[in-house]
Design an enzyme around this catalytic site. Sequence first.
Site, PDB file in Angstrom:
ATOM      1  N   TYR A  14      21.659  -6.751 -27.000  1.00  0.00           N
ATOM      2  CA  TYR A  14      23.036  -6.751 -26.498  1.00  0.00           C
ATOM      3  C   TYR A  14      23.070  -6.744 -24.981  1.00  0.00           C
ATOM      4  CZ  TYR A  14      22.852  -1.826 -25.059  1.00  0.00           C
ATOM      5  OH  TYR A  14      22.531  -0.662 -24.424  1.00  0.00           O
TER       6      TYR A  14
ATOM      7  N   ARG B  27      18.549 -11.350 -18.386  1.00  0.00           N
ATOM      8  CA  ARG B  27      18.031 -10.215 -19.163  1.00  0.00           C
ATOM      9  C   ARG B  27      18.251 -10.456 -20.655  1.00  0.00           C
ATOM     10  NH1 ARG B  27      20.108  -4.350 -17.544  1.00  0.00           N
ATOM     11  NH2 ARG B  27      21.997  -5.066 -18.594  1.00  0.00           N
TER      12      ARG B  27
ATOM     13  N   ARG C  34      18.047  -6.920 -47.386  1.00  0.00           N
ATOM     14  CA  ARG C  34      17.220  -5.997 -46.601  1.00  0.00           C
ATOM     15  C   ARG C  34      15.742  -6.091 -46.965  1.00  0.00           C
ATOM     16  NH1 ARG C  34      14.912  -1.193 -46.385  1.00  0.00           N
ATOM     17  NH2 ARG C  34      15.102   0.069 -44.487  1.00  0.00           N
TER      18      ARG C  34
ATOM     19  N   HIS D  70      11.823  -6.108 -44.431  1.00  0.00           N
ATOM     20  CA  HIS D  70      11.367  -6.037 -43.041  1.00  0.00           C
ATOM     21  C   HIS D  70      10.960  -7.374 -42.404  1.00  0.00           C
ATOM     22  CE1 HIS D  70      11.623  -1.825 -43.943  1.00  0.00           C
ATOM     23  NE2 HIS D  70      11.278  -1.495 -42.706  1.00  0.00           N
TER      24      HIS D  70
ATOM     25  N   LEU E 276      15.050   0.568 -18.542  1.00  0.00           N
ATOM     26  CA  LEU E 276      15.806  -0.684 -18.567  1.00  0.00           C
ATOM     27  C   LEU E 276      15.881  -1.207 -17.128  1.00  0.00           C
ATOM     28  CD1 LEU E 276      17.487  -2.479 -20.545  1.00  0.00           C
ATOM     29  CD2 LEU E 276      19.457  -1.560 -19.350  1.00  0.00           C
TER      30      LEU E 276
END
Length: 277
Positions: free
Chosen positions: A31, A50, A98, A100, A200
């Site tokens: 995000y 980014r 679902r 992995h 970050l």
Amino acid sequence: MLYFYKNEFIKKEELRISPDDRGYYFGDGIYEVFRVYNGQIYEQEGHMQRLQRSASEVRIALPYKLEDIESILTKLVHENRLIEGTIYLQITRGEAPRAHPFPTEAHPILLAYCNEVKRPIATIRSGISAIALEDIRWLRCDLKTLNLLPNVMAKQAAIDHGVQEVVLHRNGIATECSASNLMMIKNNVLYTHPANNLILHGITRAVVLRIAKALQVEVHEEAFTLEQLLQADEAFITGTTVEITPIIQFDGKPIGAGEPGQLTLKLQEEFERTFAI
Ligand code: PMP
């Protein structure tokens, strides 16, 4: 408010999110949060770079070209008549039952929307208090992924202690805060953790370092300890929404004079001048 979801602009009430979205059950996505000042997106290019880097490191293919994502953001700002606020954008790996392994059939999903948010002027001017907390996050804090449970826990720990923020540390070395980067000033030198895998790489961090260098402030991208932070002359956090917010108290003790420091005020002034805010 108009949202963008899965290839279309849509009203929030009409938006349907599937329980099969991997962002929903695995946090399998990335995000960005953009700031809008005067109807303009602040530091858009840095955010887009980014975003691209986070996507490539977690091996999510961007669903559109960068310029098409930029057009989506611009349209959201215009259609929602946003003057001052934020844009939230996330891209998940897509919808699949679902399991992995990366799904072979799924298409990444982009969600973006605006929020009207005012600048947190009161804390920018008066500063905040912080406490130390162990940094228990993973070793890729440089990626802006949806997995924010440690950050959420950290912020709540601050609130539970009656302060606004935590200074995260690994073995006594300060890294960053729950949703912002950390800087301190000692003897007119500005220190901040190097932009490696433990923090970050904040857009506002980069902006502040640029401003500091332009003001001929000596900058050391060097890690510092919690003890050094306690002995600092000034300290502040940086972030897209918090801008430059002074830390005036740490672990119950004042930093410097216990009020926003001179150099911090100078950086704030220059920041506001640069972005005409
Ligand atoms: N560190 C963390 C953990 C964050 O969540 C944020 C806010 N996105 C930042 C630093 C500051 O980054 P930016 O200046 O790009 O908002």
